[in-house]
Design an enzyme around this catalytic site. Structure first.
Site, mmCIF file in Angstrom:
data_model
loop_
_atom_site.group_PDB
_atom_site.id
_atom_site.type_symbol
_atom_site.label_atom_id
_atom_site.label_comp_id
_atom_site.label_asym_id
_atom_site.label_seq_id
_atom_site.Cartn_x
_atom_site.Cartn_y
_atom_site.Cartn_z
ATOM 1 N N MET A 21 0.806 -1.210 0.000
ATOM 2 C CA MET A 21 0.000 0.000 0.000
ATOM 3 C C MET A 21 0.848 1.273 0.000
ATOM 4 O O MET A 21 0.611 2.206 0.763
ATOM 5 C CB MET A 21 -0.940 -0.002 1.216
ATOM 6 C CG MET A 21 -2.080 -0.992 1.107
ATOM 7 S SD MET A 21 -3.282 -0.518 -0.172
ATOM 8 C CE MET A 21 -2.846 -1.643 -1.483
ATOM 9 N N HIS A 143 4.138 5.581 1.931
ATOM 10 C CA HIS A 143 2.989 4.732 2.228
ATOM 11 C C HIS A 143 1.710 5.545 2.062
ATOM 12 O O HIS A 143 1.655 6.738 2.368
ATOM 13 C CB HIS A 143 3.078 4.179 3.655
ATOM 14 C CG HIS A 143 2.234 2.968 3.869
ATOM 15 N ND1 HIS A 143 0.867 3.037 4.040
ATOM 16 C CD2 HIS A 143 2.552 1.651 3.900
ATOM 17 C CE1 HIS A 143 0.391 1.817 4.195
ATOM 18 N NE2 HIS A 143 1.380 0.957 4.111
ATOM 19 N N HIS A 144 0.663 4.859 1.583
ATOM 20 C CA HIS A 144 -0.613 5.542 1.338
ATOM 21 C C HIS A 144 -1.221 6.074 2.630
ATOM 22 O O HIS A 144 -2.072 6.983 2.601
ATOM 23 C CB HIS A 144 -1.584 4.588 0.647
ATOM 24 C CG HIS A 144 -2.483 5.260 -0.350
ATOM 25 N ND1 HIS A 144 -3.019 6.517 -0.159
ATOM 26 C CD2 HIS A 144 -2.950 4.848 -1.567
ATOM 27 C CE1 HIS A 144 -3.776 6.841 -1.188
ATOM 28 N NE2 HIS A 144 -3.742 5.852 -2.065
ATOM 29 N N ALA A 145 -0.825 5.551 3.765
ATOM 30 C CA ALA A 145 -1.325 6.080 5.039
ATOM 31 C C ALA A 145 -0.883 7.516 5.254
ATOM 32 O O ALA A 145 -1.489 8.245 6.050
ATOM 33 C CB ALA A 145 -0.836 5.209 6.199
ATOM 34 N N ASN A 318 -5.552 11.256 3.965
ATOM 35 C CA ASN A 318 -6.340 10.833 2.814
ATOM 36 C C ASN A 318 -7.738 11.440 2.923
ATOM 37 O O ASN A 318 -8.501 11.097 3.832
ATOM 38 C CB ASN A 318 -6.422 9.306 2.764
ATOM 39 C CG ASN A 318 -5.131 8.678 2.288
ATOM 40 O OD1 ASN A 318 -4.919 8.488 1.100
ATOM 41 N ND2 ASN A 318 -4.244 8.369 3.235
#
Length: 475
Positions: A21, A143-145, A318
């Site tokens: 991710m 990281h997408h976090a 996000n």
């Protein structure tokens, strides 16, 4: 200390050794513009200075004991740039094949969760006939976090400058505080206590999200009745990239002129995003035809939509919603595909805007860490993506970038390719970023499902030419 939003944390829970991710970017840089010339130590030290104080680069994730609440961000008191910035040289001729092989490998490696969730590889010795002289390449991974498309573009702009010898506009993004390095790292007992408080308060917010969601369902049923709803998920045709994915990635890159997209928009009245999706649909149609895998019904794409302007939430990195779009892969004529897609996308955008901006973020708060992660691993182990209906075929993102020359640590950016994550059941991601008059396309896929993404991206410029010619004939 700051708790991750449910949506940010979900990207941690979704991650498995196969389903990585992180989001990536490939910078192609002209080192001849660097004042005083390029050297890796100087480049690394300049980057070290630029990221200081930007939370996304200097904080790490800490789990809450017993995982009773979402993890928290804490400042990394032992932050060391050498853990994040690495140096590598291309072998052989240093051409596109060598660069692609290296980038495929780097994209297949997970981000180390013991440190801030980002890494960069400075790649030396790239020789491309398209450029005069050697180029420096930076392969960046976050990281997408920590980032979505819009915040990623913001981070890039904060690390870049408008002149080679200017300082980067390094500042905190999205209202996050600038860390002075003195923030205390919490102990396990404090993390547990705050986690208990957060878990107790969570059910109280459930009533706040239930009624708006019920209203959305009622309005969606009415849109379905009137034929103005967006394309529904779980009705996509099956393709070679709609199965379980492995951890190996394959990447394809290409460029097009933004003026061509604007000219089509001017004549047709469609949006640039409509044109992007139409070109992508044509490229996918040609690619699947080549492989004798073109389905009779159109492919369905998930298109992330930024809600930063509409959100009421201050927390979280996000801030996105999504719409589903049919790509017209069943339509051979590019003009017919564009007009069909423009009408469908107009309905989809109206439908998406009718959904509360924070719906996805609000519901994600109730994602239990242990259960969510176990469900993801079970889904993969049972290969449910290959047994049930196809939710969607792929993800397509269109990210607007700055329309002026930018310099990264003094080096002029010649090209900037974005790369998003892929998922079990949707092993292909197409991300488009416009920068300084050029549309850069980054395709990343599961190497087993799409072993030749360079063939797929090769169709993008051809489909754009076809669409422009068809549009000019109509206009």
């Amino acid at each position: 200390m700051e708790r991750l939003s449910g949506l940010d944390a979900s990207f941690l829970y979704l991650e498995t050794p196969e389903q990585l991710m992180h989001v990536c970017a490939i910078f192609v840089l002209d080192p001849s513009t660097i004042p005083g010339g390029y050297s890796f130590p100087k480049f690394r030290d300049a980057l070290d200075l630029a990221v200081t104080g930007i939370p996304q680069f200097t904080r790490k994730v800490r789990k809450v004991p017993l995982e009773i609440a979402h993890p928290v961000w804490v400042h990394d008191s032992h932050f060391d740039i050498n853990r994040h910035v690495h140096r590598v040289a291309l072998p052989g001729d240093g051409g596109r094949d060598e660069l692609a092989e290296l980038c495929n490998h780097l994209a297949s490696l997970p981000v180390n969760r013991h440190h801030p969730l980002w890494e960069m590889w400075v790649v030396e010795g790239h020789k491309d006939p398209e450029y005069d002289g050697e180029r420096l390449v930076v392969f960046a991974k976050m990281h997408h976090a920590t980032v979505d498309g819009a915040s990623g573009a913001s981070i890039v702009s904060h690390l870049c400058a408008l002149e080679p010898d200017a300082q980067p506009v390094a500042a905190a993004m999205d209202g996050a505080h600038v860390n002075d390095g003195k923030e205390r790292e919490p102990g396990a007992l404090e993390l547990f206590g705050r986690g208990v408080a957060a878990s107790i308060a969570r059910p109280l917010s459930l009533t706040r999200v239930v009624q708006p969601s019920v209203d959305v369902v009622v309005k969606t049923l009415d849109r379905i009745r009137r034929g103005t709803a967006m394309a529904p998920p779980f009705r996509a045709p099956r393709t070679p990239f709609n199965s379980n994915i492995t951890g190996q990635r394959a990447i394809g890159l290409t460029d097009m002129l933004l003026d061509d997209f604007k000219e089509i928009r001017r004549i047709s009245g469609a949006t640039v995003n409509d044109v992007v999706l139409t070109v992508a649909g044509g490229a996918l149609r040609s690619y699947l035809t080549d492989h004798d895998e073109l389905p009779d019904t159109p492919l369905l794409a998930t298109v992330p939509v930024s809600v930063r302007e509409e959100t009421q939430r201050a927390d979280g990195m996000n801030k996105v919603s999504a719409l589903f779009a049919r790509l017209g892969t069943d339509i051979a004529d590019p003009w017919e595909r564009l007009t069909s897609m423009e009408e469908a996308n107009r309905n989809a955008k109206e439908h998406q805007k009718a959904i509360p901006a924070d719906a996805l973020q609000d519901w994600a708060e109730f994602a239990p860490p242990r259960t969510f992660g176990l469900a993801m691993r079970t889904y993969a182990a049972l290969r449910l993506s290959e047994r049930g209906p196809v939710i969607h075929n792929l993800v397509i993102s269109n990210v607007p970038g700055p329309q002026m020359p930018l310099y990264f640590m003094g080096a002029k950016i010649d090209a900037l390719y974005p790369l998003g994550p892929i998922f079990h059941g949707a092993g292909l991601n197409i991300t488009v970023l416009s920068n300084n008059g050029v549309v850069h396309v980054g395709v990343i896929a599961c190497a087993d499902a799409v072993p030749d993404p360079e063939l797929l991206v090769g169709y993008f410029p051809r489909e754009l030419v076809k669409l422009r010619e068809a549009t000019e004939q109509i206009g």
